[in-house]
Design a protein around this motif. Structure first.
Motif, PDB file in Angstrom:
ATOM      1  N   LEU A  44       0.868  -1.176   0.000  1.00 57.03           N
ATOM      2  CA  LEU A  44       0.000   0.000   0.000  1.00 57.03           C
ATOM      3  C   LEU A  44       0.902   1.222   0.000  1.00 57.03           C
ATOM      4  CD1 LEU A  44      -2.838   1.317   0.277  1.00 57.03           C
ATOM      5  CD2 LEU A  44      -2.567   1.097   2.763  1.00 57.03           C
ATOM      6  N   ASP A  45       0.654   2.145  -0.929  1.00 58.19           N
ATOM      7  CA  ASP A  45       1.423   3.388  -0.984  1.00 58.19           C
ATOM      8  C   ASP A  45       1.056   4.281   0.193  1.00 58.19           C
ATOM      9  OD1 ASP A  45       2.631   2.575  -3.315  1.00 58.19           O
ATOM     10  OD2 ASP A  45       1.553   3.973  -4.609  1.00 58.19           O
ATOM     11  N   ASP A  47      -0.116   7.073   0.113  1.00 56.30           N
ATOM     12  CA  ASP A  47      -1.356   7.818  -0.112  1.00 56.30           C
ATOM     13  C   ASP A  47      -2.561   7.124   0.534  1.00 56.30           C
ATOM     14  OD1 ASP A  47      -2.013   5.689  -1.824  1.00 56.30           O
ATOM     15  OD2 ASP A  47      -1.882   6.880  -3.649  1.00 56.30           O
ATOM     16  N   ASP A  49      -4.266   4.724  -0.576  1.00 53.27           N
ATOM     17  CA  ASP A  49      -5.267   4.276  -1.547  1.00 53.27           C
ATOM     18  C   ASP A  49      -4.712   3.330  -2.600  1.00 53.27           C
ATOM     19  OD1 ASP A  49      -7.988   4.440  -2.761  1.00 53.27           O
ATOM     20  OD2 ASP A  49      -6.854   5.336  -4.420  1.00 53.27           O
ATOM     21  N   THR A  50      -3.469   3.491  -2.990  1.00 53.53           N
ATOM     22  CA  THR A  50      -2.914   2.723  -4.096  1.00 53.53           C
ATOM     23  C   THR A  50      -2.292   1.420  -3.596  1.00 53.53           C
ATOM     24  OG1 THR A  50      -2.431   4.791  -5.247  1.00 53.53           O
ATOM     25  CG2 THR A  50      -1.386   2.804  -6.096  1.00 53.53           C
ATOM     26  N   ASN A  66      -1.441  -1.941 -10.086  1.00 53.52           N
ATOM     27  CA  ASN A  66      -2.022  -1.155  -8.995  1.00 53.52           C
ATOM     28  C   ASN A  66      -3.529  -1.147  -9.079  1.00 53.52           C
ATOM     29  OD1 ASN A  66       0.494  -0.229  -7.887  1.00 53.52           O
ATOM     30  ND2 ASN A  66       0.672   1.106  -9.662  1.00 53.52           N
ATOM     31  N   VAL A  67      -4.153  -0.997  -7.925  1.00 53.79           N
ATOM     32  CA  VAL A  67      -5.599  -0.890  -7.842  1.00 53.79           C
ATOM     33  C   VAL A  67      -5.921   0.092  -6.714  1.00 53.79           C
ATOM     34  CG1 VAL A  67      -5.832  -2.886  -6.294  1.00 53.79           C
ATOM     35  CG2 VAL A  67      -7.765  -2.208  -7.710  1.00 53.79           C
ATOM     36  N   SER A  68      -7.002   0.826  -6.878  1.00 52.77           N
ATOM     37  CA  SER A  68      -7.414   1.814  -5.892  1.00 52.77           C
ATOM     38  C   SER A  68      -8.295   1.181  -4.820  1.00 52.77           C
ATOM     39  CB  SER A  68      -8.188   2.938  -6.593  1.00 52.77           C
ATOM     40  OG  SER A  68      -8.904   3.712  -5.662  1.00 52.77           O
ATOM     41  N   LEU A  69      -7.931   1.363  -3.578  1.00 53.80           N
ATOM     42  CA  LEU A  69      -8.731   0.864  -2.465  1.00 53.80           C
ATOM     43  C   LEU A  69     -10.115   1.507  -2.484  1.00 53.80           C
ATOM     44  CD1 LEU A  69      -9.129  -0.755   0.131  1.00 53.80           C
ATOM     45  CD2 LEU A  69      -7.992   1.118   1.363  1.00 53.80           C
ATOM     46  N   ALA A  70     -10.169   2.796  -2.771  1.00 54.60           N
ATOM     47  CA  ALA A  70     -11.458   3.499  -2.823  1.00 54.60           C
ATOM     48  C   ALA A  70     -12.367   2.887  -3.888  1.00 54.60           C
ATOM     49  CB  ALA A  70     -11.247   4.987  -3.093  1.00 54.60           C
ATOM     50  N   GLU A  71     -11.789   2.537  -5.037  1.00 57.32           N
ATOM     51  CA  GLU A  71     -12.590   1.906  -6.084  1.00 57.32           C
ATOM     52  C   GLU A  71     -13.092   0.536  -5.648  1.00 57.32           C
ATOM     53  OE1 GLU A  71     -11.253   1.783 -10.142  1.00 57.32           O
ATOM     54  OE2 GLU A  71     -10.310   3.755  -9.949  1.00 57.32           O
TER      55      GLU A  71
END
Length: 139
Positions: A44-45, A47, A49-50, A66-71
């Motif tokens: 996890l970056d 930020d 989220d990434t 990479n995938v967005s946690l928020a998404e």
């Protein structure tokens, strides 16, 4: 369901903050309970989220990325169900082994035989190109 607990988040952040690139063991497995999508995540970056890991959307071509946690948290699949965390997942091999096994099988797998074959194959030194004999032939 909380996708990432505080302990998992701390481990993912530590992996993401590593000074050098490492072939981390997956920390977390997420999946779509009504479809084929699966994610094995290692980092996890900062930020928050990434995420990075092996992503399989069920089209037969899993890939590292990479995938967005928020998404992921916003996804609502069939029956209104969201992405879930596999509570029983325990990563046993580095991510490269899961990626190699997925490349051969067309999907993320936890089948011991396939993972061990991938691990054995990655451990053997080999070249994808044949030795250059053209230079020797010319002499």
């Amino acid at each position: 369901m909380i996708l990432i607990t505080d302990d998992l988040c701390a481990q993912l952040l530590a992996n993401g903050a590593a000074d050098k690139e490492n072939d981390h063991v997956p920390v977390l497995k997420l999946f779509d309970p009504t479809g084929p999508a699966t994610w094995l995540l290692t980092e996890l970056d900062m930020d928050g989220d990434t995420l990075f890991g092996l992503c399989d959307l069920g089209f037969g071509f899993p890939e590292l990325g990479n995938v967005s946690l928020a998404e992921l948290e916003s996804v609502k699949g069939r029956l209104g169900l969201g992405i879930e965390r596999d509570l029983y997942f325990q990563g046993r091999f580095p991510l490269s082994v899961y990626a190699e096994a997925a490349r051969h099988s067309g999907h993320i797998t936890e089948e011991e035989r396939l993972l061990q074959q991938a691990a054995d194959g990655l451990a053997k030194p080999h070249s994808e190109l044949p030795p250059d004999t053209a230079e020797q032939t010319r002499r």
